[in-house]
Enzyme design. Structure first.
Site, short mmCIF file in Angstrom:
data_model
loop_
_atom_site.label_atom_id
_atom_site.label_comp_id
_atom_site.label_asym_id
_atom_site.label_seq_id
_atom_site.Cartn_x
_atom_site.Cartn_y
_atom_site.Cartn_z
N ASN A 1 0.87 -1.18 0.00
CA ASN A 1 0.00 0.00 0.00
C ASN A 1 0.90 1.22 0.00
O ASN A 1 1.55 1.52 1.00
CB ASN A 1 -0.89 -0.01 1.25
N TRP A 2 0.93 1.89 -1.14
CA TRP A 2 1.83 3.06 -1.24
C TRP A 2 1.20 4.32 -0.68
O TRP A 2 1.83 5.39 -0.71
CB TRP A 2 2.25 3.25 -2.70
N LYS A 3 -0.04 4.23 -0.25
CA LYS A 3 -0.72 5.39 0.35
C LYS A 3 -0.61 6.60 -0.56
O LYS A 3 -0.69 6.47 -1.77
CB LYS A 3 -0.15 5.64 1.76
N HIS B 1 -9.30 0.62 5.24
CA HIS B 1 -8.00 0.85 5.88
C HIS B 1 -8.18 1.79 7.07
O HIS B 1 -9.00 2.71 7.03
CB HIS B 1 -7.03 1.47 4.86
N GLU C 1 -6.56 4.20 8.11
CA GLU C 1 -6.37 5.63 7.85
C GLU C 1 -7.64 6.24 7.23
O GLU C 1 -7.94 7.41 7.45
CB GLU C 1 -5.14 5.84 6.95
N GLU D 1 -4.83 -5.58 10.86
CA GLU D 1 -3.87 -4.49 10.97
C GLU D 1 -4.13 -3.71 12.26
O GLU D 1 -4.94 -2.77 12.26
CB GLU D 1 -4.00 -3.54 9.78
N GLY E 1 2.52 2.09 10.67
CA GLY E 1 3.40 3.24 10.48
C GLY E 1 4.12 3.68 11.73
O GLY E 1 4.69 4.77 11.77
N SER F 1 3.80 -2.28 10.31
CA SER F 1 5.26 -2.18 10.45
C SER F 1 5.98 -3.47 10.06
O SER F 1 6.96 -3.86 10.70
CB SER F 1 5.62 -1.74 11.88
N GLY G 1 3.05 -1.21 4.28
CA GLY G 1 2.94 0.21 3.96
C GLY G 1 4.32 0.80 3.69
O GLY G 1 4.87 0.69 2.60
N GLY G 2 4.89 1.40 4.72
CA GLY G 2 6.15 2.13 4.56
C GLY G 2 7.24 1.34 3.86
O GLY G 2 7.92 1.84 2.95
C1 PEP Z 1 -0.65 -0.12 6.21
O1 PEP Z 1 -0.66 0.92 5.61
O2 PEP Z 1 -1.65 -0.82 6.24
C2 PEP Z 1 0.53 -0.52 6.94
C3 PEP Z 1 0.54 -1.70 7.46
O3 PEP Z 1 1.54 0.40 7.01
P1 PEP Z 1 2.98 0.14 7.64
O4 PEP Z 1 3.52 -1.11 7.03
O5 PEP Z 1 3.76 1.35 7.25
O6 PEP Z 1 2.80 -0.01 9.12
#
Ligand code: PEP
Length: 263
Positions: free
Chosen positions: A9-11, A93, A95, A167, A173, A213, A234-235
């Site tokens: 997920n590049w957000k 999600h 966010e 999640e 994040g 993470s 994500g990141g």
């Molecule tokens: C996410 O965006 O769902 C996520 C898991 O992000 P990250 O890996 O950065 O925690």
């Protein structure tokens, strides 16, 4: 046997040009056909990523979709608009729950729309830190699953290849990941609910991913859990070496599961 899935997920990161370049680099660095790889870039980069990953086996997903087909919804994107651009979609999600006020009821409507439109859904659920500290994590997450899937035909969920991503909000994040055993316990709880409200066979075949993470350094802790079938990243998914390491780790698990099922 359930597949191993790594869904990036590049957000709200990458221009179309950046996205095409990054997708090409990741495709080359993570070529493991036994792992389903999905990249979910921003809407504006879907076409660029689709073109960049053509022929690599990487699949493309959207990060959200509107619950209506068309209409006066400024700034929104409907499922028909995704045709030819994305085959997956992330729903609910944390966010979007936090920033756009998405509720389980809305995710439920979006899920129905995704199924109608032939998109493969990844429904995201997860508890807040306060829920976990209060010992209510499982109650919260299973409640989300019940509400998000309510009233939806189990056959349609099975046909679409529903995926659930666990999640925990406190892990997204933050650099603070859950433990593999906690993710596995939650995956079991999610499957119990799905067995009860849909069918045991849907629960058994349901891929449950962990997100929060995940990095190349900790991915094996999650993939080593038989109840966990991959990761939502994500990141770390914006970095070639991280994605390469996470997919390589998933590939080792896929090979081990295949060997175990064969013998
Ligand atoms: C996410 O965006 O769902 C996520 C898991 O992000 P990250 O890996 O950065 O925690």
């Amino acid at each position: 046997m359930r597949p191993l899935i790594v869904a990036a997920n590049w957000k709200m990161n990458t221009t179309p040009a950046d996205a095409a370049a990054l997708a090409g680099i990741i495709a080359a660095a993570s070529d493991h056909p036994d792992v389903i790889r999905v990249i979910c870039p921003p809407f504006l980069s879907l076409a660029a990523v689709r073109d960049a990953v053509a022929g690599t086996g990487i699949e493309v997903g959207a990060q959200n979709v509107h619950q209506e087909l068309a209409g006066a919804y400024t700034g929104e994107t409907s499922a028909p608009m995704l045709a030819g651009l994305a085959t997956w979609v992330i729903l609910g999600h944390s966010e979007r729950r936090r920033d756009a006020g998405e509720t389980d009821a809305l995710v439920n409507r979006k899920l129905a729309r995704a199924l109608d439109s032939g998109l493969r859904p990844i429904v995201c659920v997860g508890e807040l830190l306060a829920d976990r500290d209060a010992g209510r994590a499982e109650e919260v997450v299973t409640g989300q699953v019940r509400a998000c899937l309510a009233g939806i035909d189990p056959d349609a969920l099975a046909a679409a290849g529903l995926v659930v991503a666990y999640e925990p909000v406190w892990a997204i994040g933050t650099g603070r990941n859950a433990r593999g055993a906690d993710a596995a316990a939650m995956a079991d709880a999610i499957r119990r609910v799905v067995a009860e409200m849909a069918t045991p066979s849907l629960a058994e075949s349901l891929p449950v991913l962990y997100g929060g993470s995940v990095t190349a350094a900790n991915a094996a802790e999650f993939f080593g859990e038989p109840a966990v079938d991959g990761a939502r990243v994500g990141g770390a998914s914006l970095k070639r070496d991280e994605m390469a390491g996470i997919v390589a780790s998933a590939s080792l698990t896929a090979a081990a599961r295949l060997a175990a099922s064969a013998g």
